[in-house]
Write a protein that holds these residues in place. Structure first.
Motif, PDB file in Angstrom:
ATOM      1  N   PHE A 171      37.607 -91.881  33.214  1.00  0.00           N
ATOM      2  CA  PHE A 171      36.315 -91.688  32.571  1.00  0.00           C
ATOM      3  C   PHE A 171      35.348 -92.824  32.915  1.00  0.00           C
ATOM      4  O   PHE A 171      35.735 -93.999  32.936  1.00  0.00           O
ATOM      5  N   LEU A 172      34.106 -92.436  33.172  1.00  0.00           N
ATOM      6  CA  LEU A 172      33.030 -93.389  33.421  1.00  0.00           C
ATOM      7  C   LEU A 172      31.761 -92.897  32.723  1.00  0.00           C
ATOM      8  O   LEU A 172      31.597 -91.698  32.487  1.00  0.00           O
ATOM      9  N   THR A 173      30.865 -93.832  32.443  1.00  0.00           N
ATOM     10  CA  THR A 173      29.544 -93.447  31.936  1.00  0.00           C
ATOM     11  C   THR A 173      28.477 -93.919  32.918  1.00  0.00           C
ATOM     12  O   THR A 173      28.725 -94.755  33.784  1.00  0.00           O
ATOM     13  N   GLY A 174      27.283 -93.379  32.745  1.00  0.00           N
ATOM     14  CA  GLY A 174      26.165 -93.786  33.579  1.00  0.00           C
ATOM     15  C   GLY A 174      24.880 -93.219  33.005  1.00  0.00           C
ATOM     16  O   GLY A 174      24.886 -92.463  32.031  1.00  0.00           O
ATOM     17  N   SER A 175      23.770 -93.606  33.595  1.00  0.00           N
ATOM     18  CA  SER A 175      22.475 -93.075  33.149  1.00  0.00           C
ATOM     19  C   SER A 175      21.532 -93.013  34.347  1.00  0.00           C
ATOM     20  O   SER A 175      21.601 -93.815  35.266  1.00  0.00           O
ATOM     21  N   GLU A 176      20.672 -92.021  34.290  1.00  0.00           N
ATOM     22  CA  GLU A 176      19.678 -91.857  35.344  1.00  0.00           C
ATOM     23  C   GLU A 176      18.462 -91.164  34.740  1.00  0.00           C
ATOM     24  O   GLU A 176      18.590 -90.100  34.123  1.00  0.00           O
ATOM     25  N   ALA A 177      17.295 -91.791  34.898  1.00  0.00           N
ATOM     26  CA  ALA A 177      16.056 -91.249  34.327  1.00  0.00           C
ATOM     27  C   ALA A 177      16.228 -90.955  32.844  1.00  0.00           C
ATOM     28  O   ALA A 177      15.799 -89.926  32.330  1.00  0.00           O
ATOM     29  N   LYS A 178      16.905 -91.865  32.154  1.00  0.00           N
ATOM     30  CA  LYS A 178      17.147 -91.771  30.710  1.00  0.00           C
ATOM     31  C   LYS A 178      18.012 -90.568  30.323  1.00  0.00           C
ATOM     32  O   LYS A 178      17.999 -90.134  29.178  1.00  0.00           O
ATOM     33  N   VAL A 179      18.758 -90.052  31.284  1.00  0.00           N
ATOM     34  CA  VAL A 179      19.744 -89.023  30.991  1.00  0.00           C
ATOM     35  C   VAL A 179      21.104 -89.715  30.917  1.00  0.00           C
ATOM     36  O   VAL A 179      21.549 -90.324  31.887  1.00  0.00           O
ATOM     37  N   LEU A 180      21.751 -89.652  29.758  1.00  0.00           N
ATOM     38  CA  LEU A 180      23.032 -90.311  29.543  1.00  0.00           C
ATOM     39  C   LEU A 180      24.156 -89.381  29.983  1.00  0.00           C
ATOM     40  O   LEU A 180      24.157 -88.200  29.634  1.00  0.00           O
ATOM     41  N   LYS A 181      25.103 -89.922  30.733  1.00  0.00           N
ATOM     42  CA  LYS A 181      26.162 -89.078  31.286  1.00  0.00           C
ATOM     43  C   LYS A 181      27.549 -89.659  31.011  1.00  0.00           C
ATOM     44  O   LYS A 181      27.750 -90.869  31.061  1.00  0.00           O
ATOM     45  N   VAL A 182      28.489 -88.760  30.756  1.00  0.00           N
ATOM     46  CA  VAL A 182      29.914 -89.088  30.706  1.00  0.00           C
ATOM     47  C   VAL A 182      30.589 -88.227  31.760  1.00  0.00           C
ATOM     48  O   VAL A 182      30.401 -87.004  31.791  1.00  0.00           O
ATOM     49  N   SER A 183      31.360 -88.867  32.640  1.00  0.00           N
ATOM     50  CA  SER A 183      31.992 -88.153  33.756  1.00  0.00           C
ATOM     51  C   SER A 183      33.498 -88.360  33.732  1.00  0.00           C
ATOM     52  O   SER A 183      33.991 -89.417  33.324  1.00  0.00           O
ATOM     53  N   CYS A 184      34.203 -87.338  34.173  1.00  0.00           N
ATOM     54  CA  CYS A 184      35.658 -87.413  34.270  1.00  0.00           C
ATOM     55  C   CYS A 184      36.070 -87.096  35.702  1.00  0.00           C
ATOM     56  O   CYS A 184      35.686 -86.050  36.255  1.00  0.00           O
ATOM     57  N   TYR A 185      36.849 -88.006  36.298  1.00  0.00           N
ATOM     58  CA  TYR A 185      37.336 -87.846  37.660  1.00  0.00           C
ATOM     59  C   TYR A 185      38.854 -87.673  37.654  1.00  0.00           C
ATOM     60  O   TYR A 185      39.545 -88.118  36.715  1.00  0.00           O
ATOM     61  N   ASP A 186      39.360 -87.053  38.695  1.00  0.00           N
ATOM     62  CA  ASP A 186      40.797 -86.931  38.873  1.00  0.00           C
ATOM     63  C   ASP A 186      41.313 -88.265  39.422  1.00  0.00           C
ATOM     64  O   ASP A 186      40.924 -88.680  40.519  1.00  0.00           O
ATOM     65  N   ALA A 187      42.161 -88.942  38.662  1.00  0.00           N
ATOM     66  CA  ALA A 187      42.641 -90.257  39.069  1.00  0.00           C
ATOM     67  C   ALA A 187      43.521 -90.185  40.311  1.00  0.00           C
ATOM     68  O   ALA A 187      43.719 -91.196  40.987  1.00  0.00           O
ATOM     69  N   LYS A 188      44.034 -89.006  40.643  1.00  0.00           N
ATOM     70  CA  LYS A 188      44.905 -88.891  41.811  1.00  0.00           C
ATOM     71  C   LYS A 188      44.131 -88.872  43.119  1.00  0.00           C
ATOM     72  O   LYS A 188      44.578 -89.442  44.118  1.00  0.00           O
ATOM     73  N   ASN A 189      42.947 -88.241  43.120  1.00  0.00           N
ATOM     74  CA  ASN A 189      42.220 -88.098  44.390  1.00  0.00           C
ATOM     75  C   ASN A 189      40.729 -88.402  44.302  1.00  0.00           C
ATOM     76  O   ASN A 189      40.022 -88.350  45.299  1.00  0.00           O
TER      77      ASN A 189
END
Length: 570
Positions: free
Chosen positions: A236-254
């Motif tokens: 899991f990671l968070t980020g923001s762009e143009a005041k849009v807040l995001k939570v992202s989930c990546y596959d840790a294997k690839n």
């Protein structure tokens, strides 16, 4: 004294009244549930015809910002209505079940006492006494007891809230106990927030140009200082762009993207101004997420704490009011039992506080005001002499609280400036660092009550430079990474054992991994240092590293300004 016959009469009438009252409440609950269930949307949010139509328009006109905000606003409204309806139905279901069972039990007991009544002839003295008592005392006593029972149960529901009954947590608790987080990197600096790793084999050299020991790397679409969090195959990671807040989930294997969800918030982010990363601030998404294995929690500088499930669906969001911290916020949420604890330190008198929230619902379980100004550290929970303590750092003071209630336990005045570092614990000592032109490190013994400044500071020493990250210790060696220096100290005395001079600066916190120290830097390097203070290697990254790495199952996950790396052997 009341004889047996009169007692039976009172109990018979009492249970009859209880049964009738409980049956009425159960019928009303059933009717209300039926009407409420049939009203409004009955299916899942994904089945909403309005959202489906807006989504189709967005796919056709993806650059239409007005349409995008309309979709987000409608999505938030429907999510709020959906969860409110679900909570109401759960609440009503519990009321129906309890009062239905109460009616059955009361009818049965009424029958028991009816069976105990003696047979009497019409016009007898027994009938006269019974009738006289039933017309006065029996009715008054039984009615009073019935009212107490019914109102008491309804009051219990009202006080306890919409989520669950006070005697209903068994299934949830059993489910939560089987989730093993011991081998996960489920929050800021790992499961205990220490940055300490005692198991696993981790590589000490890699090359991003040749791909040596690089399992995978991906470009990150948004910039952020938050650190990676890993549970099983979910990163899991968070980020923001143009005041849009995001939570992202990546596959840790690839490294493939599983989902990326925008946070739906009930306020306009245009009203929130935070200094960006490029301007020297923390940006909108510096706090690191935390996960309990079922849900993931993210905190943003807009003062929103949001909960997502593992499918990327927003479960709830809590807004704490407009922040007064110009540089942003970086204190990460902390998992404690069934709750999430947040340190909300802000500029301005009386604005700082600690908050504990139920992680399933987002409802506040306790809240405590803090006598400090703005700070950016993450609290830590320690165990001292069999007692749990929540340790916080803020302007002037290290303060300990009871993590279950928020009650202040003790405080030590030893810090100056706006504090960005978090406390660490080792060898029975709390290590706290302040931030000034140079930093002062203080070692504090927990325990006591009130102001224990004069008795609980074991040692204190001034470092050569400024440290803004969090140190790491294994209970023997204390490692502090500061501007141009990495220093190893004896945690018992504070004595400097070794130091390494580097033309670099460190915002990410160092990690101590099986006796080896990993220190990411602002110049886009990771310094590998031995326990004895020897520089073993310098690993070049693609850009500066402000996030702290995650170490899981022999793999190192590093977030740079531009990319996310998985480092280790295949």
């Amino acid at each position: 004294m009341m004889d047996q016959e009169n007692r039976n009469n009172i109990l018979r009438l009492f249970f009859k009244q209880v049964a009738v009252a409980a049956a009425i409440v159960a019928i009303l609950a059933a009717l209300t549930l039926t009407v409420y269930y049939l009203s409004g949307q009955q299916g899942n949010i994904q089945d909403s015809p309005v959202l489906t139509a807006l989504k189709a328009k967005l796919e056709k006109y993806p650059d239409n910002e007005k349409l995008l905000f309309e979709f987000r606003d409608q999505d938030l409204k429907e999510r709020t209505a959906f969860f409110r309806k679900s909570s109401f139905l759960d609440y009503g279901k519990n009321i129906f079940i309890v009062f239905f069972l109460l009616a059955l039990a009361a009818f049965r007991l009424k029958g028991v006492f009816t069976e105990r009544l003696p047979e009497v002839k019409k016009g007898s003295e027994t009938v006269y006494k019974t009738g006289e008592l039933a017309g006065a005392n029996i009715y008054m006593v039984s009615s009073g007891l019935t009212a107490v029972i019914i109102l008491g149960l309804l009051g219990t529901f009202a006080i306890w809230g919409f989520q669950k009954l006070p005697f209903e947590p068994a299934e949830t608790e059993i489910k939560e106990k089987v989730i093993d987080l011991s081998s996960a990197w489920n929050g800021f600096r790992g499961p205990a927030g220490t940055g300490l790793v005692k198991d696993g084999n981790y590589v000490k050299e890699w090359d991003i140009k040749t791909g040596k020991n690089i399992i995978w790397q991906i470009a990150l679409p948004v910039k952020s200082y938050s650190s990676p969090v890993v549970y099983k195959d979910n990163l899991f990671l968070t980020g923001s762009e143009a005041k849009v807040l995001k939570v992202s989930c990546y596959d840790a294997k690839n490294g493939s993207l599983k989902w990326s969800s925008s946070v739906m918030v009930p306020v306009k982010l245009d009203d929130v101004e935070i200094m960006s990363e490029d301007a020297g601030g923390a940006g909108y998404a510096a706090p690191t997420t935390v996960t309990d294995g079922e849900l993931v929690f993210a905190f943003f500088a807009t003062d929103h704490l949001v909960c997502f499930d593992y499918a990327g669906k927003q479960r709830w969001v809590k807004y704490f009011g407009k922040s007064e911290n110009t540089y942003g916020l970086s204190s990460s949420p902390l998992l404690w039992k069934k709750n999430i604890i947040l340190q909300l330190d802000r500029g301005g008198e009386g604005l700082s506080k600690l908050v504990s929230l139920d992680r399933k619902t987002g409802q506040i379980t306790w809240e405590t005001k803090r006598p400090v100004g703005a700070s950016w550290g993450t609290p830590a929970i320690i165990e001292y002499k069999g007692k749990n303590e929540l340790i916080t750092t803020g302007e002037e003071q290290v303060i300990s609280y009871d993590p279950d209630t928020g009650k202040e336990l003790w405080r030590v005045k030893c810090l100056t400036g706006e504090i960005s570092t978090s406390p660490v614990y080792g060898d029975g000592k709390i290590i706290a660092i302040d931030v000034g032109s140079v930093s002062t490190v203080s070692a504090i013994i927990p325990g006591g009550a009130g102001d224990v400044t004069k008795t609980n500071i074991v040692w204190s020493m001034q470092e050569e430079n400024q440290a803004i990250n969090t140190p790491v210790t294994d209970g023997k060696l204390l490692v502090v990474a500061m501007n141009s220096l990495v220093v190893g100290q004896d945690i018992k005395t504070g004595k400097v054992l070794w130091k390494i001079s580097l033309e670099d600066d460190f915002w990410a916190s160092p990690s101590l991994v099986n006796g080896t120290i990993y220190v990411p830097s602002q110049k886009g390097k990771v310094y590998i240092v031995s326990y004895e203070g020897k520089l073993l290697g310098t690993m070049d990254m693609d850009s500066k590293c402000s996030a702290s790495p995650a170490f899981v199952d022999g793999k190192i996950f590093i977030r740079s300004e531009k990319n996310l790396f998985c480092i280790g052997t295949r």
